[in-house]
Scaffold this motif. Structure first.
Motif, PDB file in Angstrom:
ATOM      1  N   GLN F  25       0.838  -1.210   0.000  1.00 35.77           N
ATOM      2  CA  GLN F  25       0.000   0.000   0.000  1.00 35.77           C
ATOM      3  C   GLN F  25       0.875   1.263   0.000  1.00 35.77           C
ATOM      4  OE1 GLN F  25      -3.828  -0.482   2.594  1.00 35.77           O
ATOM      5  NE2 GLN F  25      -2.412  -2.019   3.391  1.00 35.77           N
ATOM      6  N   LYS F  26       2.137   1.089   0.414  1.00 40.60           N
ATOM      7  CA  LYS F  26       3.074   2.213   0.391  1.00 40.60           C
ATOM      8  C   LYS F  26       3.608   2.404  -1.037  1.00 40.60           C
ATOM      9  CE  LYS F  26       5.704   0.398   3.616  1.00 40.60           C
ATOM     10  NZ  LYS F  26       6.806   0.194   4.558  1.00 40.60           N
ATOM     11  N   LEU F  27       4.069   3.610  -1.320  1.00 44.70           N
ATOM     12  CA  LEU F  27       4.668   3.869  -2.632  1.00 44.70           C
ATOM     13  C   LEU F  27       5.925   3.006  -2.778  1.00 44.70           C
ATOM     14  CD1 LEU F  27       4.530   5.615  -5.222  1.00 44.70           C
ATOM     15  CD2 LEU F  27       6.090   7.199  -4.102  1.00 44.70           C
ATOM     16  N   HIS F  28       5.950   2.208  -3.811  1.00 41.46           N
ATOM     17  CA  HIS F  28       7.122   1.376  -4.093  1.00 41.46           C
ATOM     18  C   HIS F  28       7.264   1.329  -5.628  1.00 41.46           C
ATOM     19  CE1 HIS F  28       3.714  -1.376  -4.334  1.00 41.46           C
ATOM     20  NE2 HIS F  28       4.472  -2.208  -5.021  1.00 41.46           N
ATOM     21  N   GLY F  29       7.825   0.248  -6.187  1.00 45.58           N
ATOM     22  CA  GLY F  29       7.974   0.215  -7.635  1.00 45.58           C
ATOM     23  C   GLY F  29       8.231  -1.192  -8.128  1.00 45.58           C
ATOM     24  N   ALA F  30       8.383  -1.328  -9.426  1.00 48.32           N
ATOM     25  CA  ALA F  30       8.623  -2.636 -10.011  1.00 48.32           C
ATOM     26  C   ALA F  30       9.262  -2.505 -11.384  1.00 48.32           C
ATOM     27  CB  ALA F  30       7.311  -3.414 -10.152  1.00 48.32           C
ATOM     28  N   THR F  31      10.083  -3.491 -11.709  1.00 45.37           N
ATOM     29  CA  THR F  31      10.471  -3.745 -13.095  1.00 45.37           C
ATOM     30  C   THR F  31       9.514  -4.807 -13.612  1.00 45.37           C
ATOM     31  OG1 THR F  31      12.802  -3.486 -12.491  1.00 45.37           O
ATOM     32  CG2 THR F  31      12.315  -4.528 -14.613  1.00 45.37           C
ATOM     33  N   TYR F  32       8.887  -4.560 -14.735  1.00 40.54           N
ATOM     34  CA  TYR F  32       8.072  -5.588 -15.375  1.00 40.54           C
ATOM     35  C   TYR F  32       8.754  -6.037 -16.668  1.00 40.54           C
ATOM     36  CZ  TYR F  32       4.316  -4.277 -12.186  1.00 40.54           C
ATOM     37  OH  TYR F  32       3.583  -4.033 -11.053  1.00 40.54           O
ATOM     38  N   VAL F  33       9.131  -7.308 -16.711  1.00 39.35           N
ATOM     39  CA  VAL F  33       9.631  -7.899 -17.955  1.00 39.35           C
ATOM     40  C   VAL F  33       8.400  -8.433 -18.686  1.00 39.35           C
ATOM     41  CG1 VAL F  33      11.066  -9.708 -18.966  1.00 39.35           C
ATOM     42  CG2 VAL F  33      11.886  -8.427 -16.973  1.00 39.35           C
ATOM     43  N   VAL F  34       8.163  -7.933 -19.891  1.00 34.25           N
ATOM     44  CA  VAL F  34       6.905  -8.167 -20.602  1.00 34.25           C
ATOM     45  C   VAL F  34       7.107  -9.113 -21.781  1.00 34.25           C
ATOM     46  CG1 VAL F  34       4.993  -7.043 -21.813  1.00 34.25           C
ATOM     47  CG2 VAL F  34       6.256  -5.786 -20.043  1.00 34.25           C
ATOM     48  N   ASP F  35       6.313 -10.175 -21.831  1.00 28.29           N
ATOM     49  CA  ASP F  35       6.298 -11.068 -22.990  1.00 28.29           C
ATOM     50  C   ASP F  35       4.963 -10.921 -23.707  1.00 28.29           C
ATOM     51  OD1 ASP F  35       8.706 -12.047 -22.061  1.00 28.29           O
ATOM     52  OD2 ASP F  35       7.821 -13.814 -21.115  1.00 28.29           O
TER      53      ASP F  35
END
Lengths: 134, 134, 134, 134, 134, 134
Positions: F25-35
């Motif tokens: 719920q806190k501000l965080h982030g992500a790398t999304y590797v997309v196929d």
């Protein structure tokens, strides 16, 4: 420094002795995906580090002597915990012996060191690396 | 040399300061898949490099202090770009501190060096490695 | 169709009965890296397929009942070859039971099917997929 | 030591001369997935090892000169077996030249060494690493 | 539905005809890492989808007929672009023929469908899947 | 059925609303590797599923509109949780729109369905797949 690496695998049962191993003290097993990195300072006359066909065959032979075994029953390992790191050492020693014996071709004697890595899962692996004696 | 490696991950937001970072100057984020390699010259009395359970727990603790954060808000990182390579250094320092404190078991003090790699995508990663002081 | 997948692993010993298994008739073992894919047609009110925390915990519980075992000694599997494909089915059944029991949250009952894949090495894996009964 | 790595790939045709290569003496081809690891002792003033954008672009340029070629027709490689290990050396040399020329930014001159790894399949890869001259 | 998958690879040279292929109209090459997924509704009497040893051998035989070739010289492919997706189809057809011929064992005739995926790099792959005729 | 898949990635910040998300719920982030998997029943006149160059470029364009953003600030996503599964749906919709608009070439209109998978770490991923309207 140049290197060539090949990958293969083997599947064994074993158990560990020592409180540090927790539930792994019970008989269980593992698939080990094995990477062997062959290293040398200069390429051989054919422009290679090692004959990759012989290297793969040599590794397959070494792993065949472990594959589909219960390592607790192997006399060689009596009194030893066959941990991932220890097995990396064992495979290092056996591949090195094959190199010394000329099984990977005459030029393979120019190899200077070897790194053996064993992947036991997607989140854990171990390795042993050392120079090759002459 | 023997090594054992464990893998875990954490997910953060951050932004960078400096023209060199281009669009990454805006607030964005990353998943970092973290590999920590523990190294030593000889195995400990149990035949291991490190208690892999404690090593994994130690790493999880270190990552929990970063996970689900906006690193721009962390006082510790004020005035620093929390690049992948810098975060590798931070995690190295924190895991090393745990080893010194005995959190990875008494034999873990025999560890000689540590390598921390952070994968930020399928095409980019960074690492920091250094000897462990005693 | 939407899906969410989580990955975990377990390590077991076992042996197989039947000439088709060749050297795998001997006691050996395997690491299984397990992927469970949860599927549904529409997202739930939170915008998710399943609570990924509960899904991961549910899978860990299911695998804990198999992990660090010699499957030849498990009464449940008496007379069965615990092949990779059969174990995928077993895990499917057990995760499905957890969903029915509400262990993955109330919205998880909206899941329509499940796919369980077990990776036994870098060159071989098996899977079982089926609809979820209501 | 700090490092940053980037990944790219190229696809070529070639053949080898020498009995050691067996069936690979015939014209065939390969996809090489290339990892370049840039190393230095301390981070630059921006807190990075190298400008990752420039590093990726520099690698892409180097690979573009090889991609979609029959290496048997390249005058540069006349009389050489373009083995995986040799190509790792070639790419090392060309990326190092870009660093010297300042193409990876002024701070990139602080890089101390480079490792280039070429993956030719899921079971074989090769690498060349060396210090960077100044 | 149950499935078992095996992985192998082959290395070829080829070129494409048609403006859509851009620089790939020139003679180049590729490593294809091949995954074949064998599918059936129920396990056979041994508790398996297919004899994994025979499946691997069957795939190796199929790939051996392509490996270390310049596909532009193969009469079978005259006038065809040997794209990744087309080669997936070709391998599907040849593995299916082996199943029909009984080469993967008598129970393999219970297989219902097959999926063949060819990975040409870390960022691109293609597949063909179809039911098996009886 | 034939398919071709391409991989790319993007890096974002965001936060979630709802107790089910716990610390996320806190501000965080992500790398999304997309196929993205492009599917059709028969190959087009060039022997391909889709022009892989255009498909990769199309995907890059779609991801560029998300990359290096704080998704909490995007008007399009107001009041929505930008979960991995939801983002897979969004990317599916946007790639499908490009196909309809002819951006992936005239033959791409023969594509019948699309699967978009987003990997958020080495242990979790999500996907959305659906037929393409005409």
């Amino acid at each position: 420094m140049f290197s060539v690496s090949v990958r293969d695998h083997f599947m064994i049962a074993h158990s560990f002795k020592g409180q540090v191993f927790g539930p792994a003290q019970k008989l269980h097993g593992a698939t080990y995906v094995v990477d062997v990195e062959f290293r040398r300072d200069e390429l051989d006359p054919d422009g290679i580090v090692v004959d990759i066909g012989r290297a793969s065959d040599g590794l397959r032979d070494v792993l065949a002597a472990l594959n589909f075994r219960n390592l607790d029953d192997e006399p060689t390992f009596r009194g030893r915990n066959t941990t991932t790191e220890f097995l990396a050492f064992v495979i290092h020693e056996r591949v090195a012996a094959k190199i010394s014996a000329g099984d990977l071709g005459p030029h393979a004697r120019g190899l200077t060191s070897l790194r053996v890595a064993l992947h036991e899962s997607h989140v854990a692996w171990a390795a042993y690396e050392a120079k090759l004696g002459r």
